[in-house]
Structures are given as structure tokens and as C-alpha cells.
Design an enzyme around this catalytic site. Structure first.
Site, short mmCIF file in Angstrom:
data_model
loop_
_atom_site.label_atom_id
_atom_site.label_comp_id
_atom_site.label_asym_id
_atom_site.label_seq_id
_atom_site.Cartn_x
_atom_site.Cartn_y
_atom_site.Cartn_z
NE ARG A 172 -3.75 -2.22 0.29
CZ ARG A 172 -3.42 -3.41 -0.22
NH1 ARG A 172 -2.33 -3.54 -0.94
NH2 ARG A 172 -4.20 -4.44 -0.04
CB SER A 226 -8.44 -0.37 5.16
OG SER A 226 -9.05 -1.59 4.82
CD GLU A 307 -4.83 0.71 3.25
OE1 GLU A 307 -4.65 -0.24 4.03
OE2 GLU A 307 -5.54 0.64 2.23
#
Ligand SMILES: Cc1cc2nc3c(=O)[nH]c(=O)nc-3n(C[C@H](O)[C@H](O)[C@H](O)COP(=O)(O)OP(=O)(O)OC[C@H]3O[C@@H](n4cnc5c(N)ncnc54)[C@H](O)[C@@H]3O)c2cc1C
Length: 317
Positions: A172, A226, A307
């Protein structure tokens, strides 16, 4: 002359004082000093160059599904990327996409041309540029796995043909994420190398991943996916123990699904997701994120890291 005056002189097409809520997946955020929707690559380059020449801070966003704007908004120019060119060569497996193309559209059109590989990412509601910047992924496949190269604008007069390695992809993350620059590099287009496979097999895969998403995630709500990264640093479950160290598991077992702040609530379906239930402010969301982090810290003495990315001025928010 102030940067605002300079910018207006250089680029009169941008609108002033536009609310960012409709450009942010969570539906929060104040106003941008300037906002411009780029429908073509020329527009996109023109806006970035004008911002650089006026020393204006700028940010290119796609669908705003991985960013949270502060209530005080964005001091500078927000460029909303709606470029849409897509070229698929079914014989070579080469796909050339402008950076504003929807990821799911690319995956579906490639599938009907008999090209697959990225189908686990079907349903991620982002653009190609946004997905590359955050190295979006699912089920152990990330967009960086299939990227060959990309045109990146790095200064007012310098374009780079960046190979995959240039992006330094990891879980990510790419070199474009967390750069905190006022004038970050901008992905203009991307070339992917996909795999030639049977169309019906790829479409079956897409249907399976879509169903799984619908069952596991609060679809159709104001959210940004998320909030926290998995502390394992991966979405690969290499052992049974890894399952118990995902951000979702840790949050759920720490009771996060009961948490809320103002109009923001943790989803009952997925403890790592925040939903804007009722006119939440960015402050509500941020406050809730801190409560979630604290819940895990208290139970596991472990600090979750975001994130999602915060944009705008949060110090004075
Ligand atoms: C329902 C839902 C499900 C999701 N599921 C997943 C999932 O399974 N996996 C996953 O990884 N993510 C997931 N996400 C998060 C998000 O959708 C992805 O990270 C997506 O790739 C973000 O794309 P975007 O275009 O919306 O980027 P934005 O949020 O607009 O931007 C993200 C970052 O990319 C930068 N950026 C955008 N375009 C460019 C460009 N052209 N050049 C340079 N930088 C750029 C922005 O400045 C910002 O830093 C989900 C989100 C939601 C709401």
C-alpha cells in the site's frame, strides 16, 4: 503579487472556494482555495504547470477514496483527475490508460479483450493514478505487480518515463505516497502488461471478487475503505497467526465496532472502516480514528498506522 493573484493570472479556468465534500469518499472537508476538474491530459498538465509557476501548493486526486480533507480545506489548488483515455491491445496484452481512468473500468474492459491479472482489484473505487500512488491491492495482488511504465510529470518542464522500479512499490505504498510535498509528481498515464487468458475465466473471477466485497464491506456508504494498515505490513496471510494480526481483527476484538464520534461511526460490518453516517465533519472522523487507535493500543500495546492520507491543514483544524 500574492501566489493567489499570480495563479489567477496564469490559470483562470480554476474555480474558487469550492467545497471538497463531494470530492472525498467520506464526504468531509472544507473548501479548496482553487479547484479544477481536468478532463484531458493537456488540462491536467496545464493546471499543474500553472500551479508550479505561481508557487501554489497543489494536489491531484482521483475519486478521493483514500484521502481525508480537513475541515479548514486545502490552501492551494486541488486538481480532480477525470482523464479517461484507455487503449487495450489484446494481442500483446499491453494496456495504456490515462491516469483518471476508473480501475474497475480498466479491469472489465481488459477482461472482455481476454486480458487478466488485475481482477482481484475489481471493485476498488479509485482511478489508475490514485491506485498507483497508493499501490492499491487486494488478495495479495497489487497494481504495481502489473505496471510496466508510466509518464510522470515531475516539474514544470520535465516529464519522466518511469519504469516500475522508479515507484519503489511496497505494501500500500509507493514513493508518491506520504511525500508531503507541496508540488508532488503527477502520474499522467500508465502502461500495464496483462496476461492473455480466457475471457469467461477472468469474468468469473471478477464476479467472485465482487460478491466477496459485497459480503465483507459496507458498500454504497460514505467511506474511504480501510483506515489503518495491517501491522503485518502485508495483506498476505502467510500463517493462521497473521489473520489475528490484521488491523480489522485487532480493532474488532478491541471493541471498535461500538465506537463513534459525532456523525462518524465504525462500520458494524468491518471494524477497520469508518462511515459518515450523518453529516460528520473531518474533525469527527479524525477523533474517531484516534479512539480506534487507542482501543487497540490499550488492549494490545500496539500502535496502528493510517493507510488513509490526511490532506489540507490539520494543525489549525
Ligand atoms: C469501498 C472502498 C473499498 C476499498 N477497497 C480497497 C482495497 O481493496 N484495496 C486498496 O488498496 N484500497 C481500497 N480502497 C481505498 C481506495 O479506493 C484506493 O486506495 C484507491 O486506489 C484510491 O484511488 P483514488 O483515485 O480514489 O485516489 P485518491 O484518494 O484520490 O488519492 C490517493 C492518493 O493518490 C494521489 N494521486 C491520485 N491521483 C494521482 C495522480 N494522477 N498522480 C499522482 N498522485 C495521485 C493523491 O494525491 C493521494 O495522495 C477502498 C476504498 C473504498 C471507499
Amino acid at each position: 503579487m500574492s501566489w493567489k493573484e499570480k495563479f489567477k493570472e496564469n490559470f483562470s479556468k480554476a474555480k474558487e472556494g469550492i467545497s471538497l465534500t463531494q470530492y472525498c469518499g467520506l464526504g468531509v472537508g472544507g473548501k479548496a482555495d482553487f479547484l479544477f476538474v481536468a478532463d484531458t491530459v493537456n488540462d491536467l498538465v496545464g493546471a499543474v504547470v500553472a500551479a508550479k509557476k505561481s508557487a501554489a501548493a497543489y494536489r491531484v486526486i482521483g475519486f478521493g477514496t483514500n484521502v481525508i480533507f480537513s475541515d479548514t480545506g486545502f490552501k492551494g489548488l486541488v486538481i480532480v483527475n477525470r482523464t479517461a483515455g484507455l487503449n487495450i491491445d489484446s494481442s500483446t496484452g499491453k494496456v495504456i490508460a490515462e491516469s483518471g481512468v476508473s480501475l474497475s473500468k480498466l479491469i472489465l474492459e481488459a477482461a472482455t479483450a481476454g486480458l487478466g491479472g488485475l481482477e482481484p482489484l475489481y471493485g476498488i473505487p479509485g482511478t489508475v493514478g490514485g491506485a498507483i500512488a497508493v499501490n492499491a491491492g487486494a488478495h495479495s495482488v497489487s497494481i504495481g505487480d502489473y505496471l510496466r511504465s508510466s509518464s510522470v510529470l515531475i516539474s514544470a518542464d520535465k516529464m519522466l518515463s518511469a519504469k516500475r522500479d522508479w515507484f519503489k512499490f511496497s505494501y500500500r505504498k509507493s514513493r508518491l505516497k506520504y511525500s508531503h510535498l507541496n508540488s508532488p509528481p503527477v502520474v499522467l498515464n500508465a502502461i500495464f502488461q496483462l496476461q492473455r487468458r480466457k475471457e469467461e475465466d477472468i469474468l468469473d473471477g471478477i464476479a467472485r471478487f465482487k460478491k466477496e466485497r459485497q459480503e465483507r464491506q459496507p458498500i454504497g456508504q460514505k467511506t474511504c475503505g480501510s483506515i489503518f494498515r495491517n501491522p503485518t505490513g502485508s495483506d498476505q496471510m502467510k500463517s493462521e497467526e497473521d489473520r489475528f494480526r490484521t488491523a480489522g481483527y485487532l480493532l474488532d476484538s478491541a471493541g471498535a465496532k461500538q465506537l463513534s464520534s459525532g456523525g462518524a461511526k465504525v462500520s458494524k460490518i468491518h471494524a477497520n472502516w469508518v462511515i459518515n453516517k450523518k453529516n460528520a465533519s473531518a474533525h469527527d472522523v479524525r477523533d474517531l480514528i484516534e479512539k480506534m487507535r487507542n482501543a487497540v493500543e490499550e488492549k494490545y500495546s500496539l500502535t496502528l498506522l493510517e493507510e488513509v492520507e490526511y490532506l489540507g491543514d490539520w494543525k489549525n483544524a
